[in-house]
Write an enzyme that holds these catalytic residues in place. Structure first.
Site, PDB file in Angstrom:
ATOM      1  N   SER A 207       1.039  -1.192  -0.099  1.00  0.00           N
ATOM      2  CA  SER A 207       0.055   0.101  -0.249  1.00  0.00           C
ATOM      3  C   SER A 207       0.953   1.228  -0.121  1.00  0.00           C
ATOM      4  CB  SER A 207      -0.906   0.057   1.140  1.00  0.00           C
ATOM      5  OG  SER A 207      -1.857   0.845   1.153  1.00  0.00           O
ATOM      6  N   ASP A 332      -8.554  -5.540  -4.485  1.00  0.00           N
ATOM      7  CA  ASP A 332      -7.882  -4.356  -3.678  1.00  0.00           C
ATOM      8  C   ASP A 332      -8.861  -3.127  -3.240  1.00  0.00           C
ATOM      9  OD1 ASP A 332      -5.310  -4.270  -2.566  1.00  0.00           O
ATOM     10  OD2 ASP A 332      -4.226  -4.250  -4.417  1.00  0.00           O
ATOM     11  N   HIS A 451      -8.007  -5.478   0.047  1.00  0.00           N
ATOM     12  CA  HIS A 451      -6.698  -4.796   0.473  1.00  0.00           C
ATOM     13  C   HIS A 451      -5.918  -5.164   1.615  1.00  0.00           C
ATOM     14  CE1 HIS A 451      -3.824  -1.589  -0.462  1.00  0.00           C
ATOM     15  NE2 HIS A 451      -4.499  -0.899   0.886  1.00  0.00           N
TER      16      HIS A 451
END
Ligand code: NAG
Ligand code: NAG
Ligand code: NAG
Length: 571
Positions: A207, A332, A451
């Site tokens: 991320s 995600d 995610h």
């Protein structure tokens, strides 16, 4: 229970003197001693927690060298996280004194030498996070122990400042921003004393950490510092990764802490206390289809003319010799999209097509009505006449995934492969279903890898806490650790000390192959041209439209054509 375990470990320590340990390690700054953890009769990991790699930084200044210490530093406790807002955004916790790193060094019967090194950068939207990660019952998410032990590599995890204190910037050297470089420099200079090979350093992150890795490889300052990089679910080209208007953000923060916005602003900000500055970050509020969450993530790295001399998209010649492994999770965007359109994540609520259109409209805003029509035609091309709720919801998640993560990552992969000389490129998609998906569970049955789902597998949690996982999750975790550590060792995820289930082909200029990673892998896991239709939509079709204000005048005559366009794009 814990006492028994400690006793058991203590007995093992006495009984098994054969596993090696580094003992006291000499660094440039002083001596450090960690803790040995025995893993078997002739296997151990030395853990060093909280080694300073820079001095306590002055507010909004670059890190300064640490003065060093006398005696032996007991590196047995994680340092505090860098000061950040609490979850409810009502208070702060952590410290400004936070530039520390942790090291895991595996040994067999002999003390290790010349091991590959992997340096981890955590995610958290550049706003939160810590080098050890969230902690559940003394089990830290980013413990490097499983990776180090299984892959026989050194794992380092490093702290970096977040929020206002890390990423507020004037876009020049007065408040520079981008503060993650010093940890890599320290590792390069010191890791040999820990049995690491300074010529074999890989940086990796997820991320905001994945985007950080991407910024590091693009910076001309990184030349020669490390050889390889892994970006999981985040690259510099993501719409949330770069702050394009640092002046507006810095003026907003100045106003909130009561600093003037004239030439005295910078001195005033630097004299403001850390907690006040941290609380002055733009608040993250609930998103909505018209005002998606991503637009509120404003404190991120900037083009500062130094560390990043230009827009990230113009710097891909710099990592020509870097091996780069990049990927995303197939859903995600689930987490964020179900914040922006809450009904998407709720089993009992219907999601309207209108909401999906509004979210897409917010993402293609600069391209106006025409952009929305074209994009929506592409996303709804396979809908038929009456799309099911599953179809509508999945489309919303696809839009979020593509826009926020997948398309920018693909763009970075294409640019890296096109510019590479000796550097190799590998692309993946993680598609293992979420553990929260299924009947009787919170998520819809169709939810794939959300995610941050990759983190538990890369860090070997199915081995650390076996009861929380099934056998297939241990398979998957083993595969990811094998690919990741082989890559760190040789630049090729297939070659190294661990066996892999399928040979992962390189992504090349001519063959756009990627690996679909899941618990069930065979040759059909090798795929190509990830979501090409949508990569083309976002990287060619939409950018070729002129921007919204020019478009207003011609909207009416274009409208009649959108029916044709739908067909053309419906392949
Ligand atoms: C990195 O490690 C590999 C495997 O141990 C080794 O062959 C190589 O020489 C090392 N150094 C570099 C610069 O790749
Ligand atoms: C190399 O990267 C630059 C951006 O830094 C890009 O403009 C260029 O097209 C790439 N080279 C090739 C051969 O694609
Ligand atoms: C590969 O795995 C898929 C999914 O588990 C399965 O359907 C397929 O039969 C397998 N193919 C081969 C060649 O083993």
């Amino acid at each position: 229970m814990e006492k028994q375990l400690t006793l058991f470990v203590a007995i093992l320590c006495v009984g098994a003197g054969s596993a090696a340990t580094l003992g006291v390690v000499h660094t440039e700054l002083g001596r450090v001693q960690g803790q040995r953890i025995l893993l078997g009769l002739s296997r151990s990991v030395d853990v060093f927690k909280g080694i300073p790699f820079a001095a306590k930084p002055d507010t909004l200044e670059k890190p300064k060298p640490h003065p060093g210490w006398d005696g032996i530093l007991k590196a047995t406790k994680f340092a505090k996280r860098c000061i950040q807002m609490s979850m409810l955004q009502t208070s702060t916790f952590g410290s400004e004194d936070c530039l520390y790193l942790n090291i895991w060094v595996p040994h067999g019967q002999h003390v290790s030498k010349n091991l590959p090194v992997m340096i981890w950068f955590y995610g958290g939207g550049f706003l939160v996070g810590g080098s050890m990660g969230p902690n559940f019952l003394n089990n830290y998410l980013y413990s490097g122990q499983e990776i180090a032990d299984k892959g026989n590599v050194i794992v380092v995890s490093a702290g970096y400042r977040v929020g206002v204190l890390g990423f507020l910037s004037t876009g020049d050297s007065r408040i520079p921003g981008n503060f993650q470089h010093a940890a890599i420099v320290w590792v390069r200079r010191n890791i040999k004393s820990f049995g690491g090979d300074p010529e074999n350093i890989t940086i990796f992150g997820e991320s905001a950490g994945g985007a950080s890795v991407s910024f590091q490889i693009l910076s001309p300052h990184s030349k020669g510092l490390f050889r390889r990089a892994i970006s999981q679910s985040g690259v510099s080209l993501c719409p949330w990764a770069l702050n394009r208007n640092p002046h507006k953000v810095v003026q907003g923060v100045a106003a909130r802490v009561g600093c003037p916005t004239d030439e005295t602003m910078v001195d005033c900000l630097k004299a403001t206390d850390a907690a006040t500055l941290t609380m002055a970050a733009p608040r993250i509020q609930q998103g909505s289809p018209d005002h998606p969450l991503v637009k509120k993530l404003l404190l991120s790295p900037v083009v500062d003319g130094d560390f990043l001399p230009d827009q990230p998209g113009n710097l891909f010649h710099n990592p020509a010799e870097i091996d780069y492994l990049v990927g995303v999770n197939n859903m995600d965007g689930y987490l964020v999209t179900s914040q922006d359109i809450p009904s998407v994540g709720k089993k009992s609520q219907e999601t309207s097509v209108e909401d999906v259109k509004r979210l897409l409209g917010a993402y293609v805003k600069e391209k106006g009505r025409a952009g929305l029509d074209i994009a929506f035609a592409e996303y709804s091309a396979d809908w038929g006449t009456t799309p099911s709720q599953e179809t509508v919801k999945r489309t919303a998640v696809d839009i979020g995934t593509d826009y926020l993560f997948l398309v920018p990552s693909q763009t970075a992969i294409y640019l890296h492969a096109a510019n590479a000389t000796s550097g190799r490129t590998f692309s993946y998609l993680l598609s293992e279903p979420s553990l929260l998906a299924g009947p009787g569970k919170p998520y819809h049955t169709w939810v794939g890898a959300d995610h941050a789902d990759d983190l538990q597998y890369v860090f070997g949690k199915p081995f650390t806490t076996p009861k929380a996982y099934g056998e297939k999750h241990r398979d998957l975790s083993g595969y990811m650790i094998a690919y990741w550590t082989n890559f760190a060792r040789t630049g090729d995820p297939n070659t190294g000390t661990l066996k892999v289930p399928v040979t992962w082909p390189e992504f090349s200029r001519t063959e756009h192959k990627f690996l679909d990673i899941s618990a069930r892998m065979n040759t059909t896991s090798i795929k190509q041209e990830m979501r090409l239709r949508f990569v083309t939509l976002w990287t060619r079709t939409l950018p070729s439209l002129s921007s919204a204000h020019k478009f207003q005048t011609s909207v009416s005559n274009k409208k009649t054509k959108s029916g044709h366009r739908r067909k053309e794009n419906g392949r």
